[in-house]
Write a protein that holds these residues in place. Structure first.
Motif, PDB file in Angstrom:
ATOM      1  N   MET A 117       0.848  -1.173   0.000  1.00  8.88           N
ATOM      2  CA  MET A 117       0.000   0.000   0.000  1.00  8.88           C
ATOM      3  C   MET A 117       0.894   1.237   0.000  1.00  8.88           C
ATOM      4  O   MET A 117       1.873   1.307   0.725  1.00  8.88           O
ATOM      5  N   ILE A 125      -2.500   5.153   3.354  1.00  2.00           N
ATOM      6  CA  ILE A 125      -2.703   4.314   4.529  1.00  2.00           C
ATOM      7  C   ILE A 125      -4.122   4.491   5.048  1.00  2.00           C
ATOM      8  O   ILE A 125      -4.691   5.577   4.964  1.00  2.00           O
ATOM      9  N   PRO A 126      -4.714   3.420   5.578  1.00  2.00           N
ATOM     10  CA  PRO A 126      -6.058   3.563   6.158  1.00  2.00           C
ATOM     11  C   PRO A 126      -5.998   4.433   7.414  1.00  2.00           C
ATOM     12  O   PRO A 126      -4.992   4.465   8.108  1.00  2.00           O
ATOM     13  N   GLU A 144      -6.852   4.786  10.953  1.00  2.00           N
ATOM     14  CA  GLU A 144      -7.179   3.843  12.021  1.00  2.00           C
ATOM     15  C   GLU A 144      -7.565   4.567  13.304  1.00  2.00           C
ATOM     16  O   GLU A 144      -6.985   5.596  13.649  1.00  2.00           O
ATOM     17  N   HIS A 176     -18.258   3.608  13.544  1.00  2.00           N
ATOM     18  CA  HIS A 176     -17.948   3.194  12.182  1.00  2.00           C
ATOM     19  C   HIS A 176     -18.932   2.179  11.617  1.00  2.00           C
ATOM     20  O   HIS A 176     -18.938   1.920  10.432  1.00  2.00           O
ATOM     21  N   LEU A 219     -19.128   0.195   2.461  1.00  2.48           N
ATOM     22  CA  LEU A 219     -17.697   0.097   2.241  1.00  2.48           C
ATOM     23  C   LEU A 219     -17.348  -0.925   1.171  1.00  2.48           C
ATOM     24  O   LEU A 219     -17.969  -1.965   1.046  1.00  2.48           O
ATOM     25  N   ASN A 240     -13.560  -2.675  -0.403  1.00  2.00           N
ATOM     26  CA  ASN A 240     -12.219  -2.926   0.118  1.00  2.00           C
ATOM     27  C   ASN A 240     -11.327  -1.699  -0.055  1.00  2.00           C
ATOM     28  O   ASN A 240     -10.261  -1.622   0.518  1.00  2.00           O
ATOM     29  N   LYS A 241     -11.775  -0.740  -0.842  1.00  2.00           N
ATOM     30  CA  LYS A 241     -10.969   0.424  -1.176  1.00  2.00           C
ATOM     31  C   LYS A 241     -10.916   1.457  -0.050  1.00  2.00           C
ATOM     32  O   LYS A 241      -9.934   2.167   0.094  1.00  2.00           O
ATOM     33  N   TYR A 242     -11.961   1.568   0.782  1.00  2.00           N
ATOM     34  CA  TYR A 242     -12.043   2.644   1.753  1.00  2.00           C
ATOM     35  C   TYR A 242     -12.289   2.145   3.165  1.00  2.00           C
ATOM     36  O   TYR A 242     -13.119   1.282   3.398  1.00  2.00           O
ATOM     37  N   ASP A 243     -11.583   2.754   4.118  1.00  4.16           N
ATOM     38  CA  ASP A 243     -11.923   2.570   5.520  1.00  4.16           C
ATOM     39  C   ASP A 243     -13.065   3.554   5.813  1.00  4.16           C
ATOM     40  O   ASP A 243     -13.311   4.479   5.039  1.00  4.16           O
ATOM     41  N   SER A 255     -12.092   7.329   5.790  1.00  2.00           N
ATOM     42  CA  SER A 255     -11.794   7.795   4.432  1.00  2.00           C
ATOM     43  C   SER A 255     -13.083   7.980   3.641  1.00  2.00           C
ATOM     44  O   SER A 255     -13.219   8.937   2.868  1.00  2.00           O
TER      45      SER A 255
END
Length: 173
Positions: free
Chosen positions: A1, A6-7, A9, A73, A80, A82-85, A88
């Motif tokens: 990544m 980076i996600p 967190e 969350h 969601l 897999n692309k976004y936390d 984000s």
């Protein structure tokens, strides 16, 4: 990544920044700065704590901490990929909302912000302290004003007022 992707967190601090697509302006008048801050609060106050910010004509800087509760969350989990936390995704909703308003105001179309927005993990106190200064000094660094302490679109004065209020409360009898 990629490091800038980076996600975001929970419980961690980040320097979040972005600029106008092709270096174009993000803000055209004082109402735009105010609207940006209101939209930021509307879309992200459930996800982040905002420690400092500076909004410049063609870019912005935020120092944030992602809130730590899982419950915050869950409401976005069904949207969601897999692309976004989740945080984000909230940022993307915020950017979309702001972009639509500016595009309408300026009679423009297309992307307003560079994509993706940048984020850097703040993983030590020295970097955190530096960022608070750097974010507030940005207007002076870029030659927008002679004294960053007088720049109206940063959190500098708000932080000073908060510190002053806290100190005056401590000295009351």
């Amino acid at each position: 990544m990629k490091p800038l992707l980076i996600p975001l967190e929970k419980g961690k601090f980040y320097h979040v920044f972005n600029r106008g697509n092709n270096g174009d302006n993000l803000f055209y008048n004082s109402g735009n700065y105010e609207f940006f801050l209101r939209r930021l609060d509307f879309y992200l106050s459930n996800y982040i704590d905002l420690f400092s910010y500076c909004l410049l004509p063609n870019h912005f800087h935020l120092l944030i901490r992602v809130k730590g509760s899982d419950a915050l969350h869950l409401k976005d989990a069904k949207h969601l990929s897999n692309k976004y936390d989740p945080v984000s995704l909230a940022f993307l909703k915020f950017f979309t909302s702001y972009s639509k308003a500016i595009n309408k105001q300026q009679k423009r179309h297309g992307s307003l912000f560079e994509n993706p927005f940048k984020r850097i993990l703040v993983n030590n106190t020295k970097y955190f302290t530096y960022l608070v200064f750097y974010i507030h000094a940005n207007p002076q660094i870029h030659g927008i004003c002679d004294d960053f302490r007088m720049y109206p679109w940063s959190s500098y004065e708000r932080i000073l007022k908060k510190i002053t209020q806290q100190n005056s409360e401590k000295t009351r009898f």
